[in-house]
Design a protein around this motif. Structure first.
Motif, PDB file in Angstrom:
ATOM      1  N   UNK A  41       0.844  -1.192   0.000  1.00 23.58           N
ATOM      2  CA  UNK A  41       0.000   0.000   0.000  1.00 23.58           C
ATOM      3  C   UNK A  41       0.884   1.250   0.000  1.00 23.58           C
ATOM      4  N   UNK A  42       2.043   1.101  -0.641  1.00 22.79           N
ATOM      5  CA  UNK A  42       2.926   2.246  -0.816  1.00 22.79           C
ATOM      6  C   UNK A  42       3.971   2.426   0.256  1.00 22.79           C
ATOM      7  N   UNK A  43       4.355   1.341   0.932  1.00 17.59           N
ATOM      8  CA  UNK A  43       5.363   1.461   1.986  1.00 17.59           C
ATOM      9  C   UNK A  43       6.789   1.424   1.456  1.00 17.59           C
ATOM     10  N   UNK A  44       6.947   1.313   0.149  1.00 16.37           N
ATOM     11  CA  UNK A  44       8.253   1.487  -0.496  1.00 16.37           C
ATOM     12  C   UNK A  44       9.283   0.443  -0.140  1.00 16.37           C
ATOM     13  N   UNK A  45      10.436   0.911   0.351  1.00 20.96           N
ATOM     14  CA  UNK A  45      11.589   0.039   0.567  1.00 20.96           C
ATOM     15  C   UNK A  45      11.364  -0.992   1.670  1.00 20.96           C
ATOM     16  N   UNK A  46      10.288  -0.844   2.448  1.00 17.35           N
ATOM     17  CA  UNK A  46      10.012  -1.840   3.490  1.00 17.35           C
ATOM     18  C   UNK A  46       9.767  -3.226   2.901  1.00 17.35           C
ATOM     19  N   UNK A  47       9.445  -3.279   1.611  1.00 20.39           N
ATOM     20  CA  UNK A  47       9.188  -4.564   0.952  1.00 20.39           C
ATOM     21  C   UNK A  47      10.457  -5.203   0.397  1.00 20.39           C
ATOM     22  N   UNK A  48      11.560  -4.455   0.402  1.00 22.08           N
ATOM     23  CA  UNK A  48      12.813  -4.979  -0.138  1.00 22.08           C
ATOM     24  C   UNK A  48      13.295  -6.179   0.669  1.00 22.08           C
ATOM     25  N   UNK A  49      13.613  -7.259  -0.029  1.00 24.20           N
ATOM     26  CA  UNK A  49      14.152  -8.450   0.616  1.00 24.20           C
ATOM     27  C   UNK A  49      13.143  -9.250   1.418  1.00 24.20           C
ATOM     28  N   UNK A  50      11.867  -8.914   1.271  1.00 20.57           N
ATOM     29  CA  UNK A  50      10.839  -9.551   2.100  1.00 20.57           C
ATOM     30  C   UNK A  50      10.651 -11.031   1.751  1.00 20.57           C
ATOM     31  N   UNK A  51      10.680 -11.340   0.468  1.00 19.12           N
ATOM     32  CA  UNK A  51      10.445 -12.729   0.065  1.00 19.12           C
ATOM     33  C   UNK A  51      11.543 -13.651   0.586  1.00 19.12           C
ATOM     34  N   UNK A  52      12.794 -13.232   0.416  1.00 23.67           N
ATOM     35  CA  UNK A  52      13.919 -14.036   0.897  1.00 23.67           C
ATOM     36  C   UNK A  52      13.814 -14.254   2.411  1.00 23.67           C
TER      37      UNK A  52
END
Length: 412
Positions: A41-52
């Protein structure tokens, strides 16, 4: 008490402290397959590396669902059009939870899950927002809320558990503010903010993320012009954009000028008061512009009734009641009021202040000819005598009666 057995649990996963420890904890305690779901919902870089991170800590898969435009168009804009604020708060987290929960339910049904888990605490509002949405769309699915019964009943214990299980965290015990971010806002709670006697550290490097403090804002003001069509923002400074892009642009401009920082002690739904600092730079600018345009495009009765409705609308959103018939009916009313809310608003942004500069609309109800103090030919001032006589007639009748009756109640 023995825990119920589940085959497949869908977890509302943000990658923050609570949900980071939940994946291994759920596997240890339920032995179920864990499917993580993150709503963008637009939280940007907080999603980086989340899947790993999700897969390494034990999830079988991670869904990252891009909900940003739907979030803005179907949740943010209708709330802004309603003028809804909860104790000055522009409802940032409040309307993000329902859309995320709705998508989690859709994935849970697709995956054949028999439970949905969230990491909300038993003291907060988000548990209600998540669970009311789940109940609205999947009343048959069990809900697991570990914060109500698990042994990790403090953020310090959660951090210790994460360290013992080699779960990477972006925080430590010294920077352990509870935060929630989306395109619309960023909230800060906990640590020194828990005491209202403490000044919010908005000038401390790294505390604010979407804004600068007013003291650190430029000494030169910035003007910004927003165009609306039927209550929906469509351009900034003459450049056409989607509502999502407009919020991104206003976040940039408003944040740079120290706008939209709110420090309040609010009344939570569960009964306690809670202190938080909110950053809503673009949203605060957008609310002000929309409010200014409504000043000249709505008639008095509609404007006043809409202002009274806004309080109830805000309560519904804050309390997680987005998917109720009442909220839908209120939105239908608000949408009908926006038919003439078209025009341009220019605002001056300066050190946290948002100052109106100009407002124009082809549907403006403002008449300079009628409002002028100079001579005019469209308003007969002698008409006001009859108006005042009729408007004040109940008071006059009551006063005359009081002269006839001794000790008439309520007469001074």
């Amino acid at each position: 008490m023995e825990k119920k057995k589940y085959n497949k649990i869908v977890l509302a996963y943000s990658g923050g402290l609570d949900t980071s420890v939940l994946i291994p904890w759920l596997k240890e305690n339920y032995g179920a397959e864990i499917i993580a779901v993150s709503g963008n919902v637009g939280q940007g870089t907080e999603l980086d590396g989340l899947e790993e991170k999700a897969l390494k800590t034990g999830a079988s898969k991670l869904y990252i669902e891009d909900l940003t435009d739907e979030f803005v168009n179907d949740y943010v804009i209708p709330t802004m059009q309603a003028g809804a604020t909860y104790e000055q708060y522009l409802l940032g987290t409040s309307f993000a939870r329902p859309i995320i929960a709705k998508r989690i339910v859709e994935i849970a049904k697709k995956e054949g899950a028999d439970a949905i888990c969230h990491g909300c605490t038993g003291k907060g509002n988000d548990q209600v927002r998540f669970e009311l949405a789940i109940q609205a769309f999947a009343p048959e699915i069990d809900i697991i809320a570990p914060w109500r019964f698990w042994e990790l009943n403090s953020r310090e214990k959660e951090i210790a558990y994460a360290e013992a299980h080699n779960i990477p965290l972006k925080i430590n015990k010294e920077t352990n503010y509870s935060k929630d971010k989306n395109l619309w806002h960023l909230s800060h709670e906990g640590l020194d903010l828990e005491d209202p006697a403490n000044e919010a550290p908005i000038n401390k490097p790294g505390f604010l993320e979407m804004s600068v403090s007013p003291e650190q804002a430029p000494d030169v003001p910035t003007n910004v012009t927003i165009h609306f069509e039927k209550g929906v923002p469509t351009s900034v400074d003459g450049v056409e954009m989607t509502p999502t892009q407009i919020i991104e642009k206003l976040n940039e401009v408003g944040g740079a000028n120290g706008c939209g920082i709110l420090d309040i002690v609010e009344n939570r739904l569960v009964g306690m008061k809670s202190r938080g600092v909110y950053e809503t730079p673009g949203g605060t600018v957008l609310y002000k512009a929309h409010e200014k345009l409504e000043e000249i495009t709505l008639d008095k009765e509609t404007q006043h009734y809409k202002q009274s409705l806004a309080l109830k609308f805000a309560d519904l959103v804050y309390n997680g009641q987005w998917y109720t018939p009442l909220r839908k009916a209120m939105t239908a009313f608000v949408t009908s009021t926006q038919e003439t809310v078209t025009g341009d608003v220019t605002l001056k942004l300066y050190k946290g202040n948002i100052i109106p500069v100009s407002v124009t609309s082809p549907y403006s109800l403002y008449s300079a000819g009628m409002a002028t103090f100079d001579e005019d030919d469209c308003y007969d001032q002698s008409d006001s005598a009859g108006f005042i006589h009729l408007f004040g007639l109940p008071l006059k009748v009551r006063a005359l009666k009081a002269k006839e009756v001794e000790d008439f109640p309520g007469v001074e």
